[in-house]
Design a protein around this motif. Structure first.
Motif, PDB file in Angstrom:
ATOM      1  N   MET A   1       0.994  -1.510  -0.311  1.00  0.00           N
ATOM      2  CA  MET A   1      -0.137  -0.176   0.326  1.00  0.00           C
ATOM      3  C   MET A   1       1.225   1.668  -0.175  1.00  0.00           C
ATOM      4  O   MET A   1       1.979   1.416   0.687  1.00  0.00           O
ATOM      5  N   THR A   2       1.135   2.107  -0.611  1.00  0.00           N
ATOM      6  CA  THR A   2       1.494   3.503  -0.951  1.00  0.00           C
ATOM      7  C   THR A   2       0.259   4.825   0.108  1.00  0.00           C
ATOM      8  O   THR A   2      -0.275   4.390   0.135  1.00  0.00           O
ATOM      9  N   ASN A   3       1.532   5.074   0.153  1.00  0.00           N
ATOM     10  CA  ASN A   3       0.623   6.394   1.235  1.00  0.00           C
ATOM     11  C   ASN A   3      -0.410   7.526  -0.109  1.00  0.00           C
ATOM     12  O   ASN A   3      -1.190   6.856   0.848  1.00  0.00           O
ATOM     13  N   GLN A   4      -0.085   7.172  -1.284  1.00  0.00           N
ATOM     14  CA  GLN A   4      -0.887   7.812  -1.515  1.00  0.00           C
ATOM     15  C   GLN A   4      -2.681   7.476  -1.949  1.00  0.00           C
ATOM     16  O   GLN A   4      -3.265   7.581  -1.659  1.00  0.00           O
ATOM     17  N   GLN A   5      -1.987   6.106  -2.050  1.00  0.00           N
ATOM     18  CA  GLN A   5      -3.315   5.089  -2.052  1.00  0.00           C
ATOM     19  C   GLN A   5      -3.917   4.961  -0.974  1.00  0.00           C
ATOM     20  O   GLN A   5      -5.436   5.613  -0.343  1.00  0.00           O
ATOM     21  N   LEU A   6      -3.947   5.414   0.325  1.00  0.00           N
ATOM     22  CA  LEU A   6      -4.403   5.157   1.919  1.00  0.00           C
ATOM     23  C   LEU A   6      -4.645   6.564   2.185  1.00  0.00           C
ATOM     24  O   LEU A   6      -5.367   6.697   2.848  1.00  0.00           O
ATOM     25  N   GLN A  26      -5.350  20.664   0.051  1.00  0.00           N
ATOM     26  CA  GLN A  26      -3.840  21.667  -0.131  1.00  0.00           C
ATOM     27  C   GLN A  26      -2.578  20.650   0.940  1.00  0.00           C
ATOM     28  O   GLN A  26      -1.502  20.786   0.970  1.00  0.00           O
ATOM     29  N   TYR A  27      -3.345  20.236   2.517  1.00  0.00           N
ATOM     30  CA  TYR A  27      -2.007  19.989   3.231  1.00  0.00           C
ATOM     31  C   TYR A  27      -2.843  18.429   2.927  1.00  0.00           C
ATOM     32  O   TYR A  27      -3.768  17.340   3.617  1.00  0.00           O
ATOM     33  N   PRO A  28      -1.948  17.408   2.629  1.00  0.00           N
ATOM     34  CA  PRO A  28      -2.119  15.739   2.516  1.00  0.00           C
ATOM     35  C   PRO A  28      -1.823  15.656   4.361  1.00  0.00           C
ATOM     36  O   PRO A  28      -1.057  15.312   5.302  1.00  0.00           O
ATOM     37  N   LEU A  29      -3.043  14.280   4.155  1.00  0.00           N
ATOM     38  CA  LEU A  29      -3.200  13.786   5.420  1.00  0.00           C
ATOM     39  C   LEU A  29      -1.245  12.770   5.687  1.00  0.00           C
ATOM     40  O   LEU A  29      -1.019  12.475   4.097  1.00  0.00           O
ATOM     41  N   VAL A  30      -1.784  12.164   6.343  1.00  0.00           N
ATOM     42  CA  VAL A  30      -0.332  12.032   6.695  1.00  0.00           C
ATOM     43  C   VAL A  30      -0.185  10.015   7.041  1.00  0.00           C
ATOM     44  O   VAL A  30      -0.818   9.663   8.438  1.00  0.00           O
ATOM     45  N   PRO A  31       0.074   9.349   6.597  1.00  0.00           N
ATOM     46  CA  PRO A  31      -0.334   7.662   7.264  1.00  0.00           C
ATOM     47  C   PRO A  31       0.807   7.537   7.429  1.00  0.00           C
ATOM     48  O   PRO A  31       1.872   7.892   6.811  1.00  0.00           O
ATOM     49  N   ILE A  32       0.731   6.859   8.731  1.00  0.00           N
ATOM     50  CA  ILE A  32       1.722   5.924   9.594  1.00  0.00           C
ATOM     51  C   ILE A  32       0.988   4.381  10.101  1.00  0.00           C
ATOM     52  O   ILE A  32       0.219   3.834   9.871  1.00  0.00           O
ATOM     53  N   TRP A  39       9.458   8.227  17.311  1.00  0.00           N
ATOM     54  CA  TRP A  39       9.230   8.848  15.710  1.00  0.00           C
ATOM     55  C   TRP A  39       8.023   7.428  15.318  1.00  0.00           C
ATOM     56  O   TRP A  39       7.617   6.839  16.063  1.00  0.00           O
ATOM     57  N   LEU A  40       7.573   8.627  13.918  1.00  0.00           N
ATOM     58  CA  LEU A  40       6.248   7.834  13.843  1.00  0.00           C
ATOM     59  C   LEU A  40       6.935   7.715  12.399  1.00  0.00           C
ATOM     60  O   LEU A  40       7.506   8.537  11.507  1.00  0.00           O
ATOM     61  N   TYR A  41       6.541   6.782  11.938  1.00  0.00           N
ATOM     62  CA  TYR A  41       7.064   6.099  10.532  1.00  0.00           C
ATOM     63  C   TYR A  41       5.602   6.158   9.562  1.00  0.00           C
ATOM     64  O   TYR A  41       4.852   5.949   9.611  1.00  0.00           O
ATOM     65  N   ASP A  42       5.930   6.817   8.374  1.00  0.00           N
ATOM     66  CA  ASP A  42       4.504   6.295   7.004  1.00  0.00           C
ATOM     67  C   ASP A  42       5.008   5.088   6.345  1.00  0.00           C
ATOM     68  O   ASP A  42       5.550   4.717   6.747  1.00  0.00           O
ATOM     69  N   PHE A  43       4.420   5.040   5.087  1.00  0.00           N
ATOM     70  CA  PHE A  43       4.364   3.851   4.495  1.00  0.00           C
ATOM     71  C   PHE A  43       5.617   3.996   3.634  1.00  0.00           C
ATOM     72  O   PHE A  43       5.851   2.745   2.599  1.00  0.00           O
ATOM     73  N   LEU A  49       9.753  13.464  13.479  1.00  0.00           N
ATOM     74  CA  LEU A  49       8.902  13.237  15.498  1.00  0.00           C
ATOM     75  C   LEU A  49       8.539  13.854  16.260  1.00  0.00           C
ATOM     76  O   LEU A  49       7.715  14.303  15.584  1.00  0.00           O
ATOM     77  N   ASP A  50       7.724  13.050  17.113  1.00  0.00           N
ATOM     78  CA  ASP A  50       6.332  13.495  17.183  1.00  0.00           C
ATOM     79  C   ASP A  50       6.610  14.723  18.982  1.00  0.00           C
ATOM     80  O   ASP A  50       6.757  13.850  19.706  1.00  0.00           O
ATOM     81  N   ALA A  51       6.664  15.744  18.213  1.00  0.00           N
ATOM     82  CA  ALA A  51       6.876  16.824  19.014  1.00  0.00           C
ATOM     83  C   ALA A  51       5.748  17.231  20.177  1.00  0.00           C
ATOM     84  O   ALA A  51       6.012  17.474  21.200  1.00  0.00           O
ATOM     85  N   VAL A  52       4.835  16.882  19.495  1.00  0.00           N
ATOM     86  CA  VAL A  52       3.654  17.296  20.592  1.00  0.00           C
ATOM     87  C   VAL A  52       2.986  15.049  21.104  1.00  0.00           C
ATOM     88  O   VAL A  52       1.726  15.920  21.374  1.00  0.00           O
ATOM     89  N   SER A  53       3.370  14.520  20.847  1.00  0.00           N
ATOM     90  CA  SER A  53       3.007  13.832  21.533  1.00  0.00           C
ATOM     91  C   SER A  53       1.576  12.773  21.626  1.00  0.00           C
ATOM     92  O   SER A  53       1.031  12.788  22.411  1.00  0.00           O
ATOM     93  N   SER A  54       1.727  12.921  19.733  1.00  0.00           N
ATOM     94  CA  SER A  54       0.370  12.380  19.646  1.00  0.00           C
ATOM     95  C   SER A  54      -0.976  13.279  20.799  1.00  0.00           C
ATOM     96  O   SER A  54      -1.415  12.494  20.548  1.00  0.00           O
ATOM     97  N   TRP A  55      -0.829  14.677  20.375  1.00  0.00           N
ATOM     98  CA  TRP A  55      -2.138  15.436  20.761  1.00  0.00           C
ATOM     99  C   TRP A  55      -2.283  15.348  22.568  1.00  0.00           C
ATOM    100  O   TRP A  55      -2.777  14.805  22.855  1.00  0.00           O
ATOM    101  N   TRP A  56      -1.130  15.120  22.863  1.00  0.00           N
ATOM    102  CA  TRP A  56       0.015  15.336  24.577  1.00  0.00           C
ATOM    103  C   TRP A  56      -1.004  14.312  24.937  1.00  0.00           C
ATOM    104  O   TRP A  56      -1.098  14.646  26.710  1.00  0.00           O
ATOM    105  N   THR A  57      -0.483  12.549  24.404  1.00  0.00           N
ATOM    106  CA  THR A  57      -1.190  11.890  25.376  1.00  0.00           C
ATOM    107  C   THR A  57       0.202  10.802  25.610  1.00  0.00           C
ATOM    108  O   THR A  57       0.257  10.053  26.344  1.00  0.00           O
ATOM    109  N   ASN A  58       1.096  10.455  24.534  1.00  0.00           N
ATOM    110  CA  ASN A  58       2.217   9.549  24.341  1.00  0.00           C
ATOM    111  C   ASN A  58       3.009  10.172  25.745  1.00  0.00           C
ATOM    112  O   ASN A  58       4.103  11.208  24.834  1.00  0.00           O
TER     113      ASN A  58
END
Ligand SMILES: *Cc1c(COP(=O)(O)O)cnc(C)c1O
Length: 434
Positions: A1-6, A26-32, A39-43, A49-58
């Motif tokens: 599966m590519t980023n674009q298809q997802l 304009q601002y593409p989604l980021v499939p993880i 770190w979060l890795y895409d396809f 680098l997750d500087a916001v702790s995935s919305w302050w949770t992690n």
């Protein structure tokens, strides 16, 4: 599966939160695809680098072995049972531990932060009703406060972009002046300003005490308002005022709990105990949804009665879910076995030192509280926050500015080279986005 298809499939099938979906033109989604540590890795193998702790949770990074193993073990034993009429080991242990940590008890569970806000508001009102004071049915909160998006929680939230559209549906609440020191007069110290705001609180409470059930507050940092920080003396004064006029104090520690402000809970820095404490986000280390409201024996006793409707007849289907509780227990175990708060102080010092590189940028009001950093950027670019977000992603950094406020709320597991990457890349990205 590519980023674009997802991306295409997601845009067709998923309605994403807090998003004008058209902006994804304009601002593409980021499939993880997967996460590891900071770190979060895409396809396609690109990492962020997750500087916001995935919305302050992690709190302790993605794919943490201890938290993952705890969930796996629990999964082999009991995935879920309803908590009305039944109980289980993880929920008992977690409630006991949270009781020891906060000095409160009688843990009542929900799934998301907003449900904890709802529970605290309903409990406060119902306490007064059970005590023969049903006229105490109004709430106050701070100007610019954020307590969640469900109708009750939105009623005490004060962020126009989230609230105004739904005004006709909401129960009115009053807002008192926020002690966020960005709002202070020139020459006024954060402490003086906090005291002045506390006087305004007292004036309001003194004249409305008969109708006030509770004051709900985000202790020390108003995160959604753009990391507005304030002096702890405000919390001390708020506690005194609420006691004097018999109004509950609800501490919404959903974002600031679990070490985020430098102490386990932000209220500790003012040496106060609220009547209700709401916890969520970091409680499971960012692994599973869970929220909880803790309260006092006095409040609990007012519900303990022969009459059914004097009890708190509130529930959510997944209340006290065993998998989520086991993730929370594993998260608390990390605080017990590793000296997290002390280690965070060292990391914070290292970030503060490296942050000197930001001084060439048009920053204002650089501030830090524990593991939260924030500053405003002075720019004429009206698209600054979107550009900064997009440029950050292009450089492998997940930043999500709130207006012109850039902030970091990283997981606690950064190493020195990741700290360097965070600070240097932020500087580069801001320069590109001015
Ligand atoms: C995020 C947040 C909430 C709401 O939590 P959800 O899990 O998003 O419903 C409530 N209060 C504060 C202070 C928050 O930061």
């Amino acid at each position: 599966m590519t980023n674009q298809q997802l991306i295409q499939r997601s845009l067709t099938a998923v309605w994403h939160p807090c998003t004008q979906m058209k902006q994804h033109e304009q601002y593409p989604l980021v499939p993880i695809q997967h996460g590891e540590g900071m770190w979060l890795y895409d396809f396609e193998g690109k990492r962020y680098l997750d500087a916001v702790s995935s919305w302050w949770t992690n709190l302790f990074g993605h794919n943490h072995p201890g938290i993952k193993d705890a969930i796996k073990q629990q999964l082999d034993t009991l995935e879920h049972v309803m908590l009305a009429g039944f109980t289980h080991q993880p929920v008992i242990e977690l409630s006991e531990k949270l009781g020891e940590l906060t000095g409160l008890g009688h843990a009542f569970y929900g799934s998301d932060g907003a449900s904890a806000t709802e529970i605290a508001l309903k409990m406060s009102f119902h306490f007064w009703r059970n005590s023969g004071k049903s006229g105490k049915n109004k709430f106050i909160s701070l100007q610019n406060s954020y307590h969640g998006e469900t109708l009750g929680a939105l009623g005490v939230t004060d962020v126009a972009i989230f609230k105004d559209t739904y005004a006709a549906l909401l129960t009115q609440s009053a807002q008192v002046p926020s002690p966020d020191w960005r709002l202070a007069e020139q020459g006024e110290s954060p402490e003086q300003f906090a005291l002045r705001c506390a006087d305004a609180l007292e004036q309001y409470v003194a004249t409305h005490a008969d109708e006030l059930a509770a004051f709900i507050i985000e202790p020390l940092v108003q995160c959604a308002a753009g990391m507005g920080m304030y002096h702890p003396v405000y919390l001390q004064r708020a506690r005194e005022i609420c006691d004097r006029y018999q109004v509950h104090l609800i501490a919404d520690e959903i974002a600031v709990g679990f070490g985020r402000t430098g102490t386990m809970f932000a209220c500790e820095q003012a040496s106060i105990k609220p009547d209700f404490m709401c916890l969520s986000k970091g409680i499971t280390g960012g692994y599973l949804p869970l929220s909880v409201v803790l309260t006092t024996d006095v409040i609990y006793q007012a519900f303990y009665h022969d009459e059914v409707t004097k009890g708190f007849l509130h529930s959510h289907s997944y209340t006290g879910n065993p998998l989520a509780c086991s993730a929370a227990l594993a998260t608390l175990a990390i605080f017990e076995t590793e000296d997290v708060l002390q280690r965070n102080r060292q990391k914070a010092e290292s970030i503060n030192m490296k942050m000197q590189v930001l001084t060439d940028l048009p920053t204002k009001r650089l501030r830090q509280q524990g593991m939260i950093w924030a500053f405003e950027i002075v720019t004429r670019n009206a698209q600054f926050s979107k550009d900064c977000y997009a440029n950050g992603l292009a450089h492998g950094l997940l930043l999500r500015p709130i207006g012109n406020t850039v902030y970091w709320m990283p997981p606690y597991v950064m190493n020195e080279s990741e700290i360097g990457f965070l600070v240097d890349t932020t500087a580069k990205v801001i320069k590109q986005s001015l």
